[in-house]
Structures are given as C-alpha cells and as structure tokens.
Write a protein that holds these residues in place. Structure first.
Motif, PDB file in Angstrom:
ATOM      1  N   LEU A  87      21.127  -4.380  26.540  1.00  0.00           N
ATOM      2  CA  LEU A  87      20.183  -3.701  25.654  1.00  0.00           C
ATOM      3  C   LEU A  87      19.781  -2.336  26.211  1.00  0.00           C
ATOM      4  O   LEU A  87      19.690  -1.353  25.477  1.00  0.00           O
ATOM      5  N   LYS A  88      19.538  -2.285  27.532  1.00  0.00           N
ATOM      6  CA  LYS A  88      19.171  -1.016  28.148  1.00  0.00           C
ATOM      7  C   LYS A  88      20.299  -0.006  28.043  1.00  0.00           C
ATOM      8  O   LYS A  88      20.084   1.174  27.771  1.00  0.00           O
ATOM      9  N   SER A  89      21.530  -0.453  28.268  1.00  0.00           N
ATOM     10  CA  SER A  89      22.655   0.479  28.200  1.00  0.00           C
ATOM     11  C   SER A  89      22.856   0.991  26.775  1.00  0.00           C
ATOM     12  O   SER A  89      23.203   2.162  26.578  1.00  0.00           O
ATOM     13  N   ASP A  90      22.623   0.145  25.769  1.00  0.00           N
ATOM     14  CA  ASP A  90      22.729   0.597  24.379  1.00  0.00           C
ATOM     15  C   ASP A  90      21.689   1.674  24.076  1.00  0.00           C
ATOM     16  O   ASP A  90      22.000   2.694  23.459  1.00  0.00           O
ATOM     17  N   SER A  91      20.444   1.437  24.509  1.00  0.00           N
ATOM     18  CA  SER A  91      19.399   2.427  24.238  1.00  0.00           C
ATOM     19  C   SER A  91      19.649   3.721  25.008  1.00  0.00           C
ATOM     20  O   SER A  91      19.430   4.811  24.482  1.00  0.00           O
ATOM     21  N   LEU A  92      20.149   3.613  26.229  1.00  0.00           N
ATOM     22  CA  LEU A  92      20.467   4.822  26.999  1.00  0.00           C
ATOM     23  C   LEU A  92      21.627   5.593  26.360  1.00  0.00           C
ATOM     24  O   LEU A  92      21.641   6.825  26.378  1.00  0.00           O
ATOM     25  N   LEU A  96      21.393   9.402  25.152  1.00  0.00           N
ATOM     26  CA  LEU A  96      22.357  10.369  25.671  1.00  0.00           C
ATOM     27  C   LEU A  96      23.033  11.133  24.535  1.00  0.00           C
ATOM     28  O   LEU A  96      23.217  12.358  24.617  1.00  0.00           O
ATOM     29  N   LYS A  97      23.372  10.449  23.447  1.00  0.00           N
ATOM     30  CA  LYS A  97      23.985  11.123  22.299  1.00  0.00           C
ATOM     31  C   LYS A  97      23.022  12.135  21.688  1.00  0.00           C
ATOM     32  O   LYS A  97      23.419  13.248  21.321  1.00  0.00           O
ATOM     33  N   LYS A  98      21.748  11.759  21.581  1.00  0.00           N
ATOM     34  CA  LYS A  98      20.749  12.690  21.036  1.00  0.00           C
ATOM     35  C   LYS A  98      20.606  13.908  21.931  1.00  0.00           C
ATOM     36  O   LYS A  98      20.524  15.048  21.449  1.00  0.00           O
ATOM     37  N   ASN A  99      20.566  13.682  23.230  1.00  0.00           N
ATOM     38  CA  ASN A  99      20.435  14.807  24.163  1.00  0.00           C
ATOM     39  C   ASN A  99      21.661  15.713  24.113  1.00  0.00           C
ATOM     40  O   ASN A  99      21.537  16.946  24.192  1.00  0.00           O
ATOM     41  N   GLN A 100      22.851  15.123  23.988  1.00  0.00           N
ATOM     42  CA  GLN A 100      24.067  15.937  23.892  1.00  0.00           C
ATOM     43  C   GLN A 100      24.050  16.783  22.618  1.00  0.00           C
ATOM     44  O   GLN A 100      24.434  17.964  22.647  1.00  0.00           O
ATOM     45  N   ALA A 101      23.585  16.205  21.514  1.00  0.00           N
ATOM     46  CA  ALA A 101      23.489  16.966  20.266  1.00  0.00           C
ATOM     47  C   ALA A 101      22.487  18.101  20.406  1.00  0.00           C
ATOM     48  O   ALA A 101      22.733  19.230  19.940  1.00  0.00           O
ATOM     49  N   TYR A 102      21.375  17.818  21.063  1.00  0.00           N
ATOM     50  CA  TYR A 102      20.354  18.849  21.271  1.00  0.00           C
ATOM     51  C   TYR A 102      20.888  19.975  22.151  1.00  0.00           C
ATOM     52  O   TYR A 102      20.723  21.153  21.849  1.00  0.00           O
ATOM     53  N   ILE A 103      21.558  19.621  23.233  1.00  0.00           N
ATOM     54  CA  ILE A 103      22.100  20.631  24.153  1.00  0.00           C
ATOM     55  C   ILE A 103      23.188  21.460  23.474  1.00  0.00           C
ATOM     56  O   ILE A 103      23.239  22.691  23.638  1.00  0.00           O
ATOM     57  N   ILE A 124      17.543  17.993  14.258  1.00  0.00           N
ATOM     58  CA  ILE A 124      18.641  17.515  15.107  1.00  0.00           C
ATOM     59  C   ILE A 124      18.397  16.062  15.500  1.00  0.00           C
ATOM     60  O   ILE A 124      19.298  15.232  15.450  1.00  0.00           O
ATOM     61  N   LEU A 125      17.151  15.744  15.870  1.00  0.00           N
ATOM     62  CA  LEU A 125      16.834  14.387  16.282  1.00  0.00           C
ATOM     63  C   LEU A 125      16.816  13.419  15.099  1.00  0.00           C
ATOM     64  O   LEU A 125      17.020  12.227  15.275  1.00  0.00           O
ATOM     65  N   VAL A 127      18.905  13.461  12.578  1.00  0.00           N
ATOM     66  CA  VAL A 127      20.253  13.204  12.045  1.00  0.00           C
ATOM     67  C   VAL A 127      20.715  11.837  12.537  1.00  0.00           C
ATOM     68  O   VAL A 127      20.699  11.566  13.735  1.00  0.00           O
ATOM     69  N   PRO A 128      21.109  10.968  11.624  1.00  0.00           N
ATOM     70  CA  PRO A 128      21.592   9.652  12.075  1.00  0.00           C
ATOM     71  C   PRO A 128      22.934   9.782  12.789  1.00  0.00           C
ATOM     72  O   PRO A 128      23.814  10.518  12.338  1.00  0.00           O
ATOM     73  N   LEU A 129      23.054   9.080  13.899  1.00  0.00           N
ATOM     74  CA  LEU A 129      24.286   9.159  14.678  1.00  0.00           C
ATOM     75  C   LEU A 129      25.381   8.307  14.055  1.00  0.00           C
ATOM     76  O   LEU A 129      26.533   8.716  13.994  1.00  0.00           O
ATOM     77  N   ASP A 130      25.050   7.131  13.629  1.00  0.00           N
ATOM     78  CA  ASP A 130      26.022   6.239  13.007  1.00  0.00           C
ATOM     79  C   ASP A 130      25.575   6.001  11.569  1.00  0.00           C
ATOM     80  O   ASP A 130      24.533   5.416  11.329  1.00  0.00           O
ATOM     81  N   SER A 131      26.371   6.459  10.626  1.00  0.00           N
ATOM     82  CA  SER A 131      25.991   6.276   9.226  1.00  0.00           C
ATOM     83  C   SER A 131      26.412   4.892   8.756  1.00  0.00           C
ATOM     84  O   SER A 131      27.518   4.444   9.035  1.00  0.00           O
ATOM     85  N   VAL A 132      25.508   4.225   8.067  1.00  0.00           N
ATOM     86  CA  VAL A 132      25.773   2.894   7.543  1.00  0.00           C
ATOM     87  C   VAL A 132      26.104   3.042   6.062  1.00  0.00           C
ATOM     88  O   VAL A 132      25.352   3.669   5.318  1.00  0.00           O
TER      89      VAL A 132
END
Length: 166
Positions: A87-92, A96-103, A124-125, A127-132
């Motif tokens: 669970l922790k690795s999923d949230s991290l 990380l994806k959000k931070n990469q998009a921001y950078i 930017i934050l 924006v959904p990363l995975d669209s359902v």
C-alpha cells in the motif's frame, strides 16, 4: 460361482473368528490382561486410530504457529507487513508521478515552451493519472420491468393495508 462363494466364506470365517490376546506375567505366568478379538475388530480399530491421528495432526498444524515451520507457509505478521508495504509503495508511486508531472511542467515554463497564462499548479495536480472508462449505467428492459412489478406490488400492499385499517 461356487468357488467365489467358498472364497467369501473362508474370508468371512478368517475375519470374524474370535482369538484371544493374553498378556502373562513372565515370572509367575499369571494372566495380567485378556481380550477377545477378531481380525475385523483389529482392522477397524487400527483404521479409526489412523484417521484420528491424521485429523489431530492436521488440526494442530492448521490452527497453531507450528505451520510456520512448514515450507510454503508464511507467518501472519509477514503477510501483514507485506500488505502495508504494498500500500505504501502504491501511494508513493502516485505521489512520484504527480511530482514528475509538476517538474516537467516547470521545466516547460523555464525553457519557454509553455505560456505563462496556461500554467496552473492546481490544474496539474488535478489531472487524473489513470483514466477509468465510463460504464453504461442505464437501466435495461428487464430491470425496468422488475421495477414496474415491484411498484405494482407495493401499491397493492398499501391498498390492502388501508382497507384493513378501515
């Protein structure tokens, strides 16, 4: 036919012939214990004893911490820790994806590839990363018919309760 019948009779006779098991004191030849047995009784007792031992062993292994010593079984603490780490690795990963998009957005602004008016940190934050994919949630014909039947039954039940009160 008669040979099979003779064989069955001999087998039946062997299985159900009574024998005596006697335990003697060797010094005095005094009978300590005596028991009348048949071969069938011995077989039944041995089978029931084996089934009992197997079931008790299985229960002990299944419901005690002894199962952790068997290869292939893991401890409950290990499973719990693995779940928490997953669970922790999923949230991290999502952070990380959000931070990469921001950078990457900031790099576009600094290099001049993006207009200043179009840049918004919140967008930017958001924006959904995975669209359902959207599912069709409209009611089917069978569901509409069922709803109509239920409404009809409710009205009938309500009318009958009103008549009973009067």
């Amino acid at each position: 036919m008669s040979e099979k019948r003779l064989k069955r009779k001999k087998l039946h006779k062997k299985l159900f012939t009574k024998n005596r098991l006697v335990i003697l004191n060797e010094d005095t030849f005094e009978e300590t214990f005596s028991l009348k047995l048949t071969l069938m009784n011995v077989f039944v007792v041995a089978t029931l004893g084996a089934i009992f031992l197997i079931s008790v062993t299985t229960l002990i292994i299944a419901f005690t911490p002894l199962r952790e010593y068997i290869p292939g079984y893991s401890s409950t603490k290990l499973k719990k820790d693995a779940m928490e780490l997953a669970l922790k690795s999923d949230s991290l990963t999502t952070i990380l994806k959000k931070n990469q998009a921001y950078i990457s957005s900031i790099q576009k602004v600094l290099t001049g590839k993006l207009d200043y008016a179009k840049f918004n940190k919140d967008s930017i934050l958001a924006v959904p990363l995975d669209s359902v994919p959207k599912a069709d949630l409209s009611a089917s014909k069978a569901e509409l018919e069922l709803r109509a039947e239920v409404e009809k039954e409710e009205k009938e039940a309500q009318q009958s309760s009103v008549k009973k009160k009067k």
